[in-house]
Design an enzyme around this catalytic site. Structure first.
Site: not given
Length: 289
Positions: A239, A265-267
């Site tokens: 991320d 990553g972020h999600f």
């Protein structure tokens, strides 16, 4: 047997609050708090994966998803105000004690809930939900803090860039080893809601309020140190918004924190649903025993 997920709306302080709910009403409660720029839609697969054992509740914050989107003249759009609505919903649903799953914007809302009533929070799962300055990754946050320090046409331009389809898609795909695992429905869905007339001003207002979350960090750290609340960090290590140092930092105040860095990553739920679900089920089974 897969648990049925109910899609409901409650009225809190005159505002429609949409939420997803599944599981036995008498089971221990897990509250899922989503981030920017999404909604409880991000939990559509996790909810049934937990609901055989827990009562799972996932609201949409005001201005997001299917919840109300009043104008700036009718709602302040601060993280304190979003927390007020979340607390009001939980009270209305008769939820006194609960575990938290927080991601992105859900984290400062969750931290506020915990600071208001520490004894109500039974455990915390954080998935790229930040609580330490070590978690901020440049250059993403340089642009945010330039805007919050000096709002104006020049600094606002970068923040408006964060509201575009390109940026929303980047949040879902950046750092994901196999992008084909991430459905494009995610960013199409989120962007349609971001593009509603007036939502840009709502998001800019929340960006400007973000420093209040950082100001809260010392109190959050004291809460962690004093309570030793069970905490699981399942973190997308790639991320570029909240980096892996943000996950590791929880051990500063919670030496027993369980920290797992995933190749995502972020999600991270979009690519690592099974791994995250397994970590959560194992963690909660012990933390809530």
């Amino acid at each position: 047997m897969v648990s049925a997920v109910h899609h409901r709306t409650a009225v809190v302080d005159g505002l429609d609050v949409f939420y997803r709910e599944a599981g036995d009403p008498q089971a221990p409660v897990v509250v899922l708090l989503h981030g920017f720029p999404t909604s409880s839609h991000m939990f559509r697969n996790l909810i049934p994966a937990l609901a055989d054992r827990y009562r799972v509740i996932a609201p949409d914050h005001i201005g997001f998803g299917q919840s109300a989107m009043p104008g700036l003249d009718r709602f302040p759009y601060t993280f304190d105000a979003l927390t007020d609505v979340t607390a009001g919903l939980l009270a209305q649903l008769g939820v006194d004690r609960f575990a938290l799953y927080v991601q992105d914007y859900g984290a400062p809302i969750g931290w506020r809930l915990a600071l208001r009533n520490p004894d109500r929070v039974t455990a915390i799962v954080t998935q790229n939900g930040n609580a330490y300055e070590e978690g901020f990754v440049k250059p993403f946050w340089d642009g945010v803090f330039a805007y919050t320090d000096a709002p104006g046409p020049e600094t606002e331009a970068a923040m408006r860039g964060a509201l575009t389809l390109e940026s929303t898609r980047w949040q879902y795909l950046n750092g994901v080893a196999d992008p084909s695992l991430v459905s494009p429905d995610n960013w199409v869905h989120d962007q349609a809601l971001l593009d509603r007339p007036g939502n840009d001003e709502i998001q800019l207002k929340l960006f400007r309020d973000y420093p209040t979350n950082v100001d809260l960090y010392p109190r959050v750290h004291r809460y962690f140190a004093d309570s030793q609340v069970p905490l699981l960090a399942v973190w997308g290590a790639n991320d570029e918004i909240f980096g892996p140092d943000g996950a590791r930092a929880f051990a500063q105040d919670l030496p027993d924190a369980e920290i797992h860095l995933l190749d995502s990553g972020h999600f991270a739920l979009e690519s690592h649903l099974e791994a995250i679900t397994a970590h959560i089920r194992d963690f909660l089974a012990r933390a809530l025993a």
